[in-house]
Design a protein around this motif. Structure first.
Motif: not given
Length: 658
Positions: A186-191, A130-140
């Motif tokens: 890809a996840y540009k609009n995800v908060t 699993s992971g979480l979006i921390i900014a733009d395309n970046l996933i932690l």
């Protein structure tokens, strides 16, 4: 911290064994269960080490069972337990958890791993985390989810589309990795999710992720039940961890732990043979990594250069003249060429660290009524910063400032676990040689006392690395050596060995009829050089070995490989990154990503001597009952087509990664 938190080898072996059993779908043997319940963890010889205390264990990070089949056309749904609404409602009255769910992703991974003691063999396995979006395309996510990855895909909750991804940074000692989708939009609009503070005891938390048993998002709830330094299963690094009683299972690795709408941690490992015990990496460690990579590389954690022991014994306190209200730790070892060399002395009493009073058992009160090992304040510093100690020397108080000049692993003779590369090896006359590192120790059937003692040593000019004969491929030319294994080679034809490369060059450049290898106690192995060269192709073919040396050694020499030696299979290409600048949501500072993937392994976990126990320094803290065995909750991988050799069972304790 990275360097010498000793005594973890048993726990690391436990983790590896447990995970391997799970991967193969085998039941745990009664003898292993007996070891888990009966054998207590070794008391660490010192507090000031950079990676071990008596907590979790660490496996390697390709762990665990087959990935569930991907959903067909149906859009993923959410299965959750009934939760009280402790997440603040949004101003528009929408579901406060909807924004959180939108930023949670499933990480699909293909990992390419090597057999440590037969490094010419490798295997690829599929898994997920699993992971979480921390900014733009970046996933932690967790490092044990992304390590050894040859192919990564990201699938966001509520979407069926997968985006190919790559590793930008990976901190193995922190068990954290930062990924990025190759599609910049890809996840540009995800908060992005926002980082919160270290939670308090009994604070409610929710764990989001994709555990095994389904393809949809799972949300479980619990409370914080413990905060202390633990051994992270992935590499054995000893860092602050938070225990929660929420259900954390295989596949949850890397998922966010939420409280009051903010991220308070990343799911890391779960209790094995226990119920409702899970561990998360808290935000102080996450922020440390985000700050660390600002310069484009992962440095890790520093080492101040000395080891201490507790001073709870009344006689010891009287000897050193400590008053009733004076507390501290006694220095018993100072490492040469370390920051402490020349500034701290044996028999100094360390009473404060960065202004925090150190108790006689080595802990510091970091919040009212809550104590943590004082080395936590070393972990919170970046490489290049100074750390301040107050010491008592000859009844006089002094202030000592020490620069954390380089990663703790640089002070280790036995280096930490390695990932994302083929292990270094060299075969000559059927004898298999490797540099001694934590991977090799973890794969041993018990650890010889002499080898265990090396985990307490630092490199010196005359010996920067230890060389070990791991095993012998039996043939007529190595008769009488067939049962030799785990032998530390000290000399080649009477000359001392500085490191593995020096050993390799000495063998390659030898022109004598016989090559004589010697151990520390003068035990000899004699090889007929010409005969070994002549018979090498036949021995390699007999045992299905495609190259007599690892790829890194092939690059060191221009000499042609033996006639029958086929080139070794290509390793997974290194991850490359295009420059990108990203701002991590508050309160995390901005992070600039430019450099290629950096992997800073954690401090080795010293091995426990097998037969004759080497003398160990006094423990830093009182012996406690062994903690629950934990297991990493990372990628659940399918078992290989052919069973991989399972390391022999060894005393087990600590944590394991999902």
């Amino acid at each position: 911290m990275i360097i010498f938190n000793m005594g973890l080898n048993k726990m690391r072996q436990t983790t590896i064994i447990t995970r391997t059993f799970l991967c193969l779908g085998l039941a745990i043997s009664p003898s292993l269960l007996a070891e888990i319940s009966i054998t207590p963890p070794l008391t660490p010889p010192a507090t000031q080490t950079v990676t071990p205390p008596p907590a979790a264990t660490t496996p390697t990070d390709t762990a665990v069972t087959p990935e569930s089949p991907a959903p067909t056309q149906a859009e993923p749904s959410v299965s959750m337990t009934v939760l009280e609404d402790d997440v603040p409602p949004t101003q528009d009255g929408s579901d406060p958890r909807a924004k959180i769910k939108d930023a949670v992703v499933k990480v699909h991974v293909v990992q390419h791993t090597y057999d440590t003691l037969s490094p010419w063999n490798s295997d690829s396995q599929k898994g997920s985390g699993s992971g979480l979006i921390i900014a733009d395309n970046l996933i932690l996510t967790n490092a044990h989810v992304a390590s050894d990855a040859t192919f990564l895909e990201i699938q966001r909750h509520s979407e069926t589309k997968r985006y190919e991804a790559e590793v930008v940074y990976i901190s193995h000692e922190s068990d954290l990795a930062i990924l990025r989708t190759k599609d910049a939009n890809a996840y540009k609009n995800v908060t992005p999710l926002e980082l919160g503070d270290l939670p308090k005891m009994q604070q409610s938390v929710e764990v989001y992720g994709f555990p095994i048993g389904g393809n949809t998002l799972s949300v479980t709830r619990g409370v914080v039940s413990r905060i202390e330094k633990q051994n992270y299963v992935h590499t054995g690094e000893n860092l602050i961890a938070v225990q929660v009683d929420a259900a954390i299972n295989f596949g949850n690795s890397g998922g966010p732990v939420i409280s009051d709408g903010k991220v308070v941690g990343v799911a890391m490992q779960s209790g094995f043979l226990t119920e409702n015990i899970g561990y998360m990496i808290p935000t102080p460690i996450i922020r440390h990594v985000l700050d660390d990579v600002k310069d484009g590389k992962v440095d890790g954690y520093g080492f101040h250069g000395f080891l201490t022991q507790s001073m709870e014994n009344p006689a010891m306190r009287r000897k050193y003249g400590l008053g009733e209200n004076q507390t501290g730790m006694l220095v018993y070892k100072v490492y040469k060429n370390s920051p402490a060399d020349g500034k701290v002395q044996i028999d100094d009493i360390v009473t404060e660290i960065d202004g925090h009073k150190i108790e006689n058992n080595g802990t510091v009160e970091f919040r009212p009524g809550e104590f943590i090992d004082h080395t936590h304040y070393i972990d919170m510093h970046q490489i290049g910063e100074n750390i301040t100690f107050k010491i008592i020397r000859n009844s006089q108080e002094q202030i000592v400032s020490l620069p954390l000049d380089k990663p703790g692993k640089e002070y280790l003779l036995v280096k930490p676990n390695e990932y994302d590369k083929q292990p270094t090896y060299f075969i000559f006359g059927g004898l298999v040689f490797m540099p001694l590192n934590q991977n090799v120790i973890d794969s041993m059937d018990g650890t010889p006392a002499r080898i265990g003692a090396l985990t307490y040593e630092s490199p010196e000019e005359k010996r920067r690395e230890a060389v070990i004969l791991t095993k012998v491929l039996p043939a007529d030319i190595n008769k009488d050596y067939h049962h030799d294994s785990n032998l530390l080679i000290e000399k080649v034809n009477g000359a001392n060995i500085r490191d593995f490369q020096d050993f390799y060059q000495k063998i390659q450049s030898s022109s004598t009829d016989y090559i004589t290898l010697e151990t520390a106690d003068n035990y000899q192995l004699v090889i007929d050089r010409k005969e070994a060269i002549e018979r090498q192709p036949q021995i390699l073919a007999q045992y299905g070995v495609n190259a007599d040396r690892s790829k890194d050694l092939q690059a060191l020499t221009q000499a042609p490989q033996p006639a029958a030696t086929a080139p070794i299979a290509e390793q997974a290409p290194a991850v490359t990154q295009t420059p990108v600048t990203t701002t991590i949501p508050t309160p995390a500072p901005p992070v600039t990503e430019t450099a290629p993937i950096s992997s800073a392994p954690v401090a080795p976990t010293p091995a426990a001597p097998a037969t004759e126990a080497a003398p160990t320094p006094a423990p830093v803290a009182p012996i406690v009952a062994p903690p629950p065995v934990t297991a990493p909750i990372g990628p659940f991988v399918a078992p290989p087509s052919a069973p991989v050799a399972v390391p022999p069972t060894a005393p087990v304790t600590g944590n394991t990664q999902p």
